[in-house]
Design a protein around this motif. Structure first.
Motif, PDB file in Angstrom:
ATOM      1  N   ILE A 145     -40.837  69.255  53.037  1.00 27.15           N
ATOM      2  CA  ILE A 145     -39.417  69.295  52.674  1.00 27.15           C
ATOM      3  C   ILE A 145     -38.683  70.219  53.637  1.00 27.15           C
ATOM      4  N   THR A 146     -37.450  69.848  53.988  1.00 30.06           N
ATOM      5  CA  THR A 146     -36.596  70.771  54.733  1.00 30.06           C
ATOM      6  C   THR A 146     -35.200  70.789  54.131  1.00 30.06           C
ATOM      7  N   TRP A 147     -34.619  71.970  54.075  1.00 27.19           N
ATOM      8  CA  TRP A 147     -33.219  72.133  53.694  1.00 27.19           C
ATOM      9  C   TRP A 147     -32.418  72.326  54.979  1.00 27.19           C
ATOM     10  N   ILE A 148     -31.351  71.553  55.139  1.00 25.24           N
ATOM     11  CA  ILE A 148     -30.466  71.706  56.289  1.00 25.24           C
ATOM     12  C   ILE A 148     -29.102  72.167  55.774  1.00 25.24           C
ATOM     13  N   ILE A 149     -28.778  73.425  56.019  1.00 24.13           N
ATOM     14  CA  ILE A 149     -27.508  74.003  55.574  1.00 24.13           C
ATOM     15  C   ILE A 149     -26.548  73.962  56.753  1.00 24.13           C
ATOM     16  N   SER A 150     -25.598  73.044  56.697  1.00 33.34           N
ATOM     17  CA  SER A 150     -24.724  72.762  57.836  1.00 33.34           C
ATOM     18  C   SER A 150     -23.894  73.971  58.246  1.00 33.34           C
ATOM     19  N   GLY A 151     -23.710  74.100  59.566  1.00 32.40           N
ATOM     20  CA  GLY A 151     -22.876  75.158  60.106  1.00 32.40           C
ATOM     21  C   GLY A 151     -21.480  74.665  60.444  1.00 32.40           C
ATOM     22  N   ILE A 152     -20.641  75.587  60.922  1.00 31.40           N
ATOM     23  CA  ILE A 152     -19.253  75.247  61.259  1.00 31.40           C
ATOM     24  C   ILE A 152     -19.088  74.953  62.748  1.00 31.40           C
ATOM     25  N   ASN A 153     -20.172  75.090  63.504  1.00 29.06           N
ATOM     26  CA  ASN A 153     -20.126  74.804  64.938  1.00 29.06           C
ATOM     27  C   ASN A 153     -20.870  73.507  65.244  1.00 29.06           C
ATOM     28  N   GLN A 154     -20.470  72.842  66.298  1.00 25.78           N
ATOM     29  CA  GLN A 154     -21.124  71.600  66.685  1.00 25.78           C
ATOM     30  C   GLN A 154     -22.576  71.851  67.074  1.00 25.78           C
ATOM     31  N   ILE A 155     -23.383  70.822  66.940  1.00 31.78           N
ATOM     32  CA  ILE A 155     -24.810  70.923  67.247  1.00 31.78           C
ATOM     33  C   ILE A 155     -25.000  71.243  68.726  1.00 31.78           C
ATOM     34  N   GLN A 156     -25.852  72.225  69.005  1.00 32.62           N
ATOM     35  CA  GLN A 156     -26.060  72.699  70.366  1.00 32.62           C
ATOM     36  C   GLN A 156     -27.236  72.018  71.058  1.00 32.62           C
ATOM     37  N   ASN A 157     -28.304  71.771  70.325  1.00 35.25           N
ATOM     38  CA  ASN A 157     -29.501  71.181  70.927  1.00 35.25           C
ATOM     39  C   ASN A 157     -29.474  69.663  70.735  1.00 35.25           C
ATOM     40  N   PRO A 158     -29.436  68.883  71.815  1.00 30.38           N
ATOM     41  CA  PRO A 158     -29.344  67.420  71.690  1.00 30.38           C
ATOM     42  C   PRO A 158     -30.568  66.778  71.042  1.00 30.38           C
ATOM     43  N   LYS A 159     -31.663  67.529  70.924  1.00 29.30           N
ATOM     44  CA  LYS A 159     -32.877  66.986  70.313  1.00 29.30           C
ATOM     45  C   LYS A 159     -32.929  67.223  68.801  1.00 29.30           C
ATOM     46  N   PHE A 160     -31.932  67.925  68.282  1.00 33.15           N
ATOM     47  CA  PHE A 160     -31.986  68.309  66.865  1.00 33.15           C
ATOM     48  C   PHE A 160     -31.997  67.097  65.938  1.00 33.15           C
ATOM     49  N   ILE A 161     -31.064  66.176  66.125  1.00 31.77           N
ATOM     50  CA  ILE A 161     -30.966  65.024  65.229  1.00 31.77           C
ATOM     51  C   ILE A 161     -32.204  64.133  65.333  1.00 31.77           C
ATOM     52  N   SER A 162     -32.697  63.922  66.536  1.00 28.27           N
ATOM     53  CA  SER A 162     -33.886  63.079  66.693  1.00 28.27           C
ATOM     54  C   SER A 162     -35.101  63.710  66.016  1.00 28.27           C
ATOM     55  N   SER A 163     -35.170  65.041  66.007  1.00 26.05           N
ATOM     56  CA  SER A 163     -36.290  65.701  65.327  1.00 26.05           C
ATOM     57  C   SER A 163     -36.190  65.516  63.817  1.00 26.05           C
ATOM     58  N   LEU A 164     -34.965  65.539  63.290  1.00 30.60           N
ATOM     59  CA  LEU A 164     -34.771  65.297  61.859  1.00 30.60           C
ATOM     60  C   LEU A 164     -35.130  63.860  61.493  1.00 30.60           C
ATOM     61  N   ILE A 165     -34.722  62.927  62.322  1.00 32.74           N
ATOM     62  CA  ILE A 165     -35.016  61.516  62.061  1.00 32.74           C
ATOM     63  C   ILE A 165     -36.525  61.274  62.089  1.00 32.74           C
ATOM     64  N   ALA A 166     -37.213  61.883  63.037  1.00 29.65           N
ATOM     65  CA  ALA A 166     -38.668  61.737  63.115  1.00 29.65           C
ATOM     66  C   ALA A 166     -39.332  62.318  61.873  1.00 29.65           C
ATOM     67  N   PHE A 167     -38.843  63.462  61.417  1.00 28.40           N
ATOM     68  CA  PHE A 167     -39.388  64.095  60.217  1.00 28.40           C
ATOM     69  C   PHE A 167     -39.176  63.193  59.000  1.00 28.40           C
ATOM     70  N   HIS A 168     -37.972  62.647  58.872  1.00 26.93           N
ATOM     71  CA  HIS A 168     -37.646  61.777  57.744  1.00 26.93           C
ATOM     72  C   HIS A 168     -38.440  60.474  57.800  1.00 26.93           C
ATOM     73  N   SER A 169     -38.567  59.902  58.978  1.00 25.94           N
ATOM     74  CA  SER A 169     -39.299  58.643  59.135  1.00 25.94           C
ATOM     75  C   SER A 169     -40.782  58.817  58.828  1.00 25.94           C
ATOM     76  N   GLY A 170     -41.284  60.041  59.006  1.00 25.35           N
ATOM     77  CA  GLY A 170     -42.677  60.325  58.714  1.00 25.35           C
ATOM     78  C   GLY A 170     -42.945  60.656  57.257  1.00 25.35           C
ATOM     79  N   GLY A 171     -41.927  60.520  56.408  1.00 26.39           N
ATOM     80  CA  GLY A 171     -42.110  60.779  54.979  1.00 26.39           C
ATOM     81  C   GLY A 171     -41.580  62.110  54.505  1.00 26.39           C
ATOM     82  N   GLY A 172     -40.985  62.903  55.398  1.00 32.53           N
ATOM     83  CA  GLY A 172     -40.447  64.196  55.007  1.00 32.53           C
ATOM     84  C   GLY A 172     -39.161  64.062  54.206  1.00 32.53           C
ATOM     85  N   ALA A 173     -38.976  64.945  53.242  1.00 35.89           N
ATOM     86  CA  ALA A 173     -37.764  64.951  52.419  1.00 35.89           C
ATOM     87  C   ALA A 173     -36.749  65.914  53.018  1.00 35.89           C
TER      88      ALA A 173
END
Length: 232
Positions: A145-173
């Motif tokens: 499981i991961t909690w993602i608490i959104s910030g007020i600044n734009q995403i800095q690392n371009p790999k961040f979203i793809s890492s979340l998608i990979a985690f979710h696709s692998g069964g992660g909540a």
């Protein structure tokens, strides 16, 4: 989250059954004295793993609890037996909390409160504050499981979203937290990439929802559901 947790529990049980089969074959090949010792050890192991098979308290799914020992000022039943999850029932499960927003009130002291409660339920929790740390931790395959608490600044690392998608696709909540704009970036970007939807808006949440039977059919109330256990 519940579905992933139950699936993980099933995998643990299957793993335990496999271990029992191996031990059983070993027992048949050993002497009587050794057999007694191994059987005793197996019985002890069974008692240890039995707790996670009962993850929820008896009141799971009930909001209107009329026979509680006590109630808080909001009318919610007080006592850990009125929580959804049993204390210690989630040993072996890991949560990554990625906090990208903080202020004078939502600081380390504040986030430690839910972390301590999660640990009482048996969860192992790691708290991080940067996208780079989040990417590294998610890639470790340590977390369910991961909690993602959104910030007020734009995403800095371009790999961040793809890492979340990979985690979710692998069964992660993934438990997404977002506030009024601009505190929506991390949640909104993930939802847009994965499902084609976005989060936006600035709404004052000055009202309180309360329990009502079939409350989900109208505004201002919530109905009976496991996630609202003990909450009125």
């Amino acid at each position: 989250m519940v579905a992933v947790t139950r699936a993980a529990l099933t995998r643990q049980l299957q793993s335990t059954n496999t271990t029992r089969a191996v031990v059983s074959r070993v027992i048949r090949k050993k002497s009587t004295k050794q057999k007694k010792r191994i059987v005793k050890q197996r019985a002890t192991t069974t008692s240890i793993i039995s707790t996670p098979l009962q993850p929820y308290n008896d009141v799971a799914g009930k909001s209107n609890i009329t026979n509680a020992i006590g109630y808080d000022r909001f009318g919610n039943a007080t006592g850990r037996e009125y929580d959804l999850g049993r204390d210690g029932a989630f040993m072996g499960f890991n949560i990554l909390i990625a906090q990208f927003y903080w202020d004078s009130q939502f600081n380390d002291t504040a986030i430690q409160v839910p972390i301590d409660e999660l640990k009482k339920k048996g969860f192992q929790v790691k708290h991080i504050k940067t996208e780079d740390e989040c990417i590294t931790e998610l890639a470790s395959n340590r977390y369910q499981i991961t909690w993602i608490i959104s910030g007020i600044n734009q995403i800095q690392n371009p790999k961040f979203i793809s890492s979340l998608i990979a985690f979710h696709s692998g069964g992660g909540a993934i438990f997404l937290f977002a506030d009024n704009t601009p505190g929506v970036y991390h949640a909104s970007e993930f939802l847009k990439t994965k499902f084609g939807i976005t989060v936006d808006g600035n709404y004052y949440g000055g009202q309180t929802m309360t329990y009502k039977e079939d409350g989900h059919r109208g505004k201002g109330n919530f109905g009976q559901h496991e996630i609202f256990t003990g909450i009125t």
